[in-house]
Design a protein around this motif. Structure first.
Motif, PDB file in Angstrom:
ATOM      1  N   GLU A 121     -26.730 -21.319 -34.375  1.00  0.00           N
ATOM      2  CA  GLU A 121     -26.011 -22.540 -34.692  1.00  0.00           C
ATOM      3  C   GLU A 121     -26.393 -23.585 -33.657  1.00  0.00           C
ATOM      4  N   CYS A 122     -26.942 -24.674 -34.134  1.00  0.00           N
ATOM      5  CA  CYS A 122     -27.451 -25.707 -33.236  1.00  0.00           C
ATOM      6  C   CYS A 122     -26.327 -26.422 -32.490  1.00  0.00           C
ATOM      7  N   GLU A 123     -26.525 -26.550 -31.204  1.00  0.00           N
ATOM      8  CA  GLU A 123     -25.560 -27.241 -30.351  1.00  0.00           C
ATOM      9  C   GLU A 123     -26.072 -28.613 -29.911  1.00  0.00           C
ATOM     10  N   PHE A 124     -27.160 -29.076 -30.536  1.00  0.00           N
ATOM     11  CA  PHE A 124     -27.817 -30.294 -30.078  1.00  0.00           C
ATOM     12  C   PHE A 124     -27.641 -31.479 -31.020  1.00  0.00           C
ATOM     13  N   THR A 125     -26.915 -31.310 -32.104  1.00  0.00           N
ATOM     14  CA  THR A 125     -26.772 -32.365 -33.110  1.00  0.00           C
ATOM     15  C   THR A 125     -26.365 -33.701 -32.503  1.00  0.00           C
ATOM     16  N   ASN A 126     -25.388 -33.698 -31.649  1.00  0.00           N
ATOM     17  CA  ASN A 126     -24.888 -34.952 -31.073  1.00  0.00           C
ATOM     18  C   ASN A 126     -25.884 -35.603 -30.121  1.00  0.00           C
ATOM     19  N   ARG A 127     -26.884 -34.853 -29.675  1.00  0.00           N
ATOM     20  CA  ARG A 127     -27.890 -35.408 -28.761  1.00  0.00           C
ATOM     21  C   ARG A 127     -29.167 -35.824 -29.495  1.00  0.00           C
ATOM     22  N   ASN A 128     -29.230 -35.550 -30.792  1.00  0.00           N
ATOM     23  CA  ASN A 128     -30.428 -35.841 -31.568  1.00  0.00           C
ATOM     24  C   ASN A 128     -30.128 -36.939 -32.581  1.00  0.00           C
ATOM     25  N   LYS A 129     -30.567 -38.149 -32.286  1.00  0.00           N
ATOM     26  CA  LYS A 129     -30.254 -39.270 -33.168  1.00  0.00           C
ATOM     27  C   LYS A 129     -30.955 -39.161 -34.525  1.00  0.00           C
ATOM     28  N   GLU A 130     -31.963 -38.307 -34.644  1.00  0.00           N
ATOM     29  CA  GLU A 130     -32.645 -38.102 -35.925  1.00  0.00           C
ATOM     30  C   GLU A 130     -32.199 -36.822 -36.633  1.00  0.00           C
ATOM     31  N   CYS A 131     -31.128 -36.200 -36.180  1.00  0.00           N
ATOM     32  CA  CYS A 131     -30.685 -34.937 -36.771  1.00  0.00           C
ATOM     33  C   CYS A 131     -30.527 -35.084 -38.284  1.00  0.00           C
ATOM     34  N   LYS A 181     -28.882 -33.034 -40.119  1.00  0.00           N
ATOM     35  CA  LYS A 181     -27.571 -32.444 -40.397  1.00  0.00           C
ATOM     36  C   LYS A 181     -27.603 -31.398 -41.519  1.00  0.00           C
ATOM     37  N   GLU A 182     -27.029 -31.665 -42.669  1.00  0.00           N
ATOM     38  CA  GLU A 182     -26.878 -30.669 -43.731  1.00  0.00           C
ATOM     39  C   GLU A 182     -28.206 -30.085 -44.212  1.00  0.00           C
ATOM     40  N   ARG A 183     -29.315 -30.798 -44.029  1.00  0.00           N
ATOM     41  CA  ARG A 183     -30.622 -30.273 -44.437  1.00  0.00           C
ATOM     42  C   ARG A 183     -31.147 -29.226 -43.459  1.00  0.00           C
ATOM     43  N   CYS A 184     -30.546 -29.145 -42.296  1.00  0.00           N
ATOM     44  CA  CYS A 184     -30.986 -28.200 -41.267  1.00  0.00           C
ATOM     45  C   CYS A 184     -30.263 -26.861 -41.443  1.00  0.00           C
ATOM     46  N   PRO A 185     -31.016 -25.774 -41.477  1.00  0.00           N
ATOM     47  CA  PRO A 185     -30.369 -24.466 -41.641  1.00  0.00           C
ATOM     48  C   PRO A 185     -29.524 -24.026 -40.447  1.00  0.00           C
ATOM     49  N   PHE A 186     -29.608 -24.753 -39.348  1.00  0.00           N
ATOM     50  CA  PHE A 186     -28.871 -24.383 -38.140  1.00  0.00           C
ATOM     51  C   PHE A 186     -27.721 -25.344 -37.829  1.00  0.00           C
ATOM     52  N   TYR A 187     -27.500 -26.310 -38.692  1.00  0.00           N
ATOM     53  CA  TYR A 187     -26.427 -27.283 -38.506  1.00  0.00           C
ATOM     54  C   TYR A 187     -25.084 -26.568 -38.605  1.00  0.00           C
ATOM     55  N   ILE A 188     -24.244 -26.749 -37.621  1.00  0.00           N
ATOM     56  CA  ILE A 188     -22.971 -26.014 -37.533  1.00  0.00           C
ATOM     57  C   ILE A 188     -22.012 -26.400 -38.653  1.00  0.00           C
ATOM     58  N   ASN A 189     -21.972 -27.647 -39.042  1.00  0.00           N
ATOM     59  CA  ASN A 189     -21.005 -28.105 -40.026  1.00  0.00           C
ATOM     60  C   ASN A 189     -21.539 -28.094 -41.448  1.00  0.00           C
ATOM     61  N   ARG A 190     -22.508 -27.223 -41.735  1.00  0.00           N
ATOM     62  CA  ARG A 190     -23.056 -27.132 -43.103  1.00  0.00           C
ATOM     63  C   ARG A 190     -21.959 -26.736 -44.063  1.00  0.00           C
ATOM     64  N   LYS A 191     -22.015 -27.318 -45.238  1.00  0.00           N
ATOM     65  CA  LYS A 191     -21.000 -27.003 -46.259  1.00  0.00           C
ATOM     66  C   LYS A 191     -21.517 -25.937 -47.175  1.00  0.00           C
TER      67      LYS A 191
END
Length: 153
Positions: free
Chosen positions: A131-141, A143-153
């Protein structure tokens, strides 16, 4: 401070080497880390966009080439196996698309490397759910398209 960069071109392979050594692979770790550094630290940043090849994949596959003593003139099955590994990982990355994320690509290449290492070197490496912990530090994240995004629905 920066979460992207060419340091992954060495660090990802180095992390794999250390994990493999810790899992029982009989190698002189310092020698292999030195050899890996020789092969990887000259790879430029932004390879993914400019070359179409992720530096993390190249780093991890350089580990396998070092372990199997594979070079450009090799004609054994390892040469083909390494190419197939890189192709599989790049294909997985290509299905996600850009923009680049060195953390996401490292997670992908290392998780595939664990499977490859277990199969080819008779190791029992494990990988936890990532689970990625870097989302808030990556302005190009992405998000939902990333398999490691923590808040995936």
């Amino acid at each position: 401070k920066c979460i992207h960069g060419p340091e992954h071109h060495f660090l990802d392979g180095a992390s794999l080497l250390v994990a493999m050594k810790n899992a029982g692979l009989d190698i002189d770790l310092n020698t292999f880390l030195d050899r890996l550094a020789e092969r990887t630290i000259t790879m430029p940043g932004a390879m993914c966009g400019f070359w179409g090849m992720c530096g993390s994949v190249a780093s991890v596959d350089a580990v396998f080439a070092l372990l199997d003593n594979t070079g450009p003139l090799s004609s054994d099955d390892n040469y083909s196996s390494h190419m197939a590994f890189s192709s599989k990982v790049i294909n997985r990355m290509s299905k996600i698309g850009g923009p680049r994320c060195c953390k996401r690509n490292a997670f992908i290449s290392l998780s595939e490397a664990v499977k490859y290492a277990n199969e080819h070197y008779s190791l029992a490496l494990e990988i936890d759910k990532i689970e990625c912990e870097f989302t808030n530090r990556n302005k190009e994240c992405i998000k939902e398209r990333c398999p490691f995004y923590i808040n995936r629905k």
